[in-house]
Design an enzyme around this catalytic site. Structure first.
Site, PDB file in Angstrom:
ATOM      1  N   ASP A   1       3.561  -3.758   2.374  1.00 32.60           N
ATOM      2  CA  ASP A   1       2.918  -5.026   2.220  1.00 32.60           C
ATOM      3  C   ASP A   1       2.164  -5.425   3.723  1.00 32.60           C
ATOM      4  OD1 ASP A   1       2.280  -7.843   1.807  1.00 32.60           O
ATOM      5  OD2 ASP A   1       3.918  -7.621   0.058  1.00 32.60           O
TER       6      ASP A   1
ATOM      7  N   HIS B   1      -0.715  -3.806   3.028  1.00 30.79           N
ATOM      8  CA  HIS B   1      -1.885  -4.729   2.174  1.00 30.79           C
ATOM      9  C   HIS B   1      -2.722  -5.240   3.421  1.00 30.79           C
ATOM     10  CE1 HIS B   1       0.773  -5.622  -1.382  1.00 30.79           C
ATOM     11  NE2 HIS B   1       0.582  -4.281  -1.243  1.00 30.79           N
TER      12      HIS B   1
END
Length: 458
Positions: A283, A317
């Site tokens: 992430d 991300h």
């Protein structure tokens, strides 16, 4: 004036000049602008912990007979005893020597204790959730709750550290912890409780609940040092200091690719330095937060005075991200001298929020950052992030600068989406080159955009 446009380089410059000419007065949500000249004072105010020159080695017979290496015998009793002795003696290092060590439950730090895992040490945590009970005060995605303890945890302590060249492995995989990513029942229940103003001490989720834990979490602590170790296989967020002051994260390597495996998430903290770290994550590499929705507004503590420098971001991300749980506000964030690149890194600099969150994002300054490639946008602000419906708590973004930032390959150079009633203001891109963008930039509801020596060559 609100502008919606899809533009190439020459048109983008013209639009920026038009926006500057029609910039509105500063909104009430905006504070005094803070620039790079404030960074030295922020760094000087961050206090690092210091410890007496005393070592408490977990293999010593004095600590529950001593921990046994090999990765099979539970070493937690010896570690807990060594921490207690170290604290009682006024502080020092609790040393985990080289070798494999199995820990059946959480390690809770106490004041004046430096948990030091030597190079060659691997600390393998149990992946059985019930080993992390009884419940402790923690946060799940920005909401206070009593649930499973983080594997490495401290509450209301001062002068603490986790150091050394060892490895901490959370044991999460597709059969343990990570599978709960798809379980929404307890998440929805917790969020409903927070929105209904149920007191945190009544939000108790015990045995059988499916709220994943963050790996390293000092909570309401002062003078925290996280240095030198490697983190693998975190159940959820890898490092999450909450409501802490004077936090230093230095030389940490995060290699953890599970769901929501953010590398380092300072939350409602004041005075944070993150430097010389490597993030290879599932992430966001770094995500700065300050609480979610009603709970973030109830606590009302911003994250502020944060410096990120000399870090490497690989998969993730986003490289450095503000939000999305930022209802308490975020301000005074400085990022410099970082390298970000991977076909699996989606964005370099990212700000994300929505009108259910509220709060503000202001005074973020980025300079001397090299981006090899990202799969989405180099610079992305999205104020309709993860938002199926609109709410009354519009976020405000102001005074964000990027200077001497370069990129070689991306989907878009810029993806900037504000709200009609809360346009993004005060963006400056100076001496930046974002090359190799496959698609035009997207700009919606942005005011006061300044491009100075900005280019987007093919």
């Amino acid at each position: 004036m609100v502008v919606t446009c899809r533009v190439l380089n020459s048109l983008l410059v013209a639009v920026a000049l038009l926006l500057v000419a029609n910039a509105p007065e500063a909104r009430a949500a905006d504070a005094v602008a803070v620039g790079w000249d404030s960074a030295p004072d922020i760094l000087a105010a961050i206090e690092e912990p210091t410890f007496p020159d005393n070592d408490f080695v977990i293999t010593d017979d004095a600590y529950e007979g001593g921990a046994e290496p090999g990765g099979e015998t539970d070493c937690l009793p010896a570690i807990k005893a060594a921490i207690k002795a170290c604290n009682a003696a006024g502080g020092g290092r609790v040393v985990i020597p080289a070798g494999e060590w199995f820990v059946k439950g959480p390690i809770h730090l106490l004041s004046n204790v430096n948990l030091h895992a030597e190079a060659g040490a691997k600390v393998q945590f149990s992946n059985e959730p019930n080993d992390f009970l009884p419940p402790v005060l923690t946060r799940f995605e920005g909401t206070e709750v009593y649930t499973y303890s983080p594997p490495l945890y401290a509450l209301d302590q001062e002068n603490i550290a986790i150091t050394g060249g060892g490895v901490f492995d959370g044991g999460a995989d597709d059969d343990h912890w990570w599978t709960w990513k798809r379980e929404r029942g307890d998440i929805n229940k917790l969020r409903e409780q927070a929105e209904s103003n149920v007191a945190p001490e009544k939000r108790v989720f015990g045995e059988g609940n499916t709220l994943r834990v963050n790996f390293v979490q000092p909570y309401r602590c002062h003078k925290v040092l996280l240095e030198g170790y490697t983190l693998n296989r975190s159940p959820m967020w890898c490092q999450n200091p909450v409501l802490c002051t004077s936090v230093t994260v230095r030389g940490v390597t995060v290699e953890s690719h599970g769901p929501n495996n953010d590398g380092c998430n300072p939350e409602a903290c004041d005075g944070v330095l993150i430097e010389d770290c490597v993030f290879d994550t599932g992430d966001d590499c770094i995500a700065i937060k300050s609480g979610r929705n009603a709970d973030g507004r109830r606590i009302g503590t911003p994250s502020k005075n944060i410096v990120v420098r000399n870090c490497t971001m690989r998969d993730g991300h986003g490289g450095v991200v503000l939000g999305s749980e930022m209802s308490g506000g975020i301000e005074n964030v400085f990022v410099e001298d970082c390298y970000m690149s991977s076909p699996n890194l989606e964005r370099a600099i990212r700000l994300k929020s929505n009108s259910m969150r509220g709060g503000y994002l202001r005074n973020m300054h980025v300079r001397n950052v090299e981006v090899g490639e990202v799969s989405d946008a180099v610079f992305r602000i999205n104020l309709v992030y993860d938002q199926p419906e609109t709410g009354p708590h519009v976020p405000h973004v102001s005074n964000v600068t990027l200077e001497n930032v370069t990129s070689k390959k991306s989907k878009r150079a810029l993806h900037l989406v504000g709200l009609p009633d809360a346009p993004i203001t005060g963006l400056t891109l100076r001496n930046c080159t974002f090359a190799g963008a496959k698609q035009p930039s997207l700009i919606e509801h942005v005011e006061d955009l300044s491009l100075e020596n900005f280019s987007m060559p093919k």
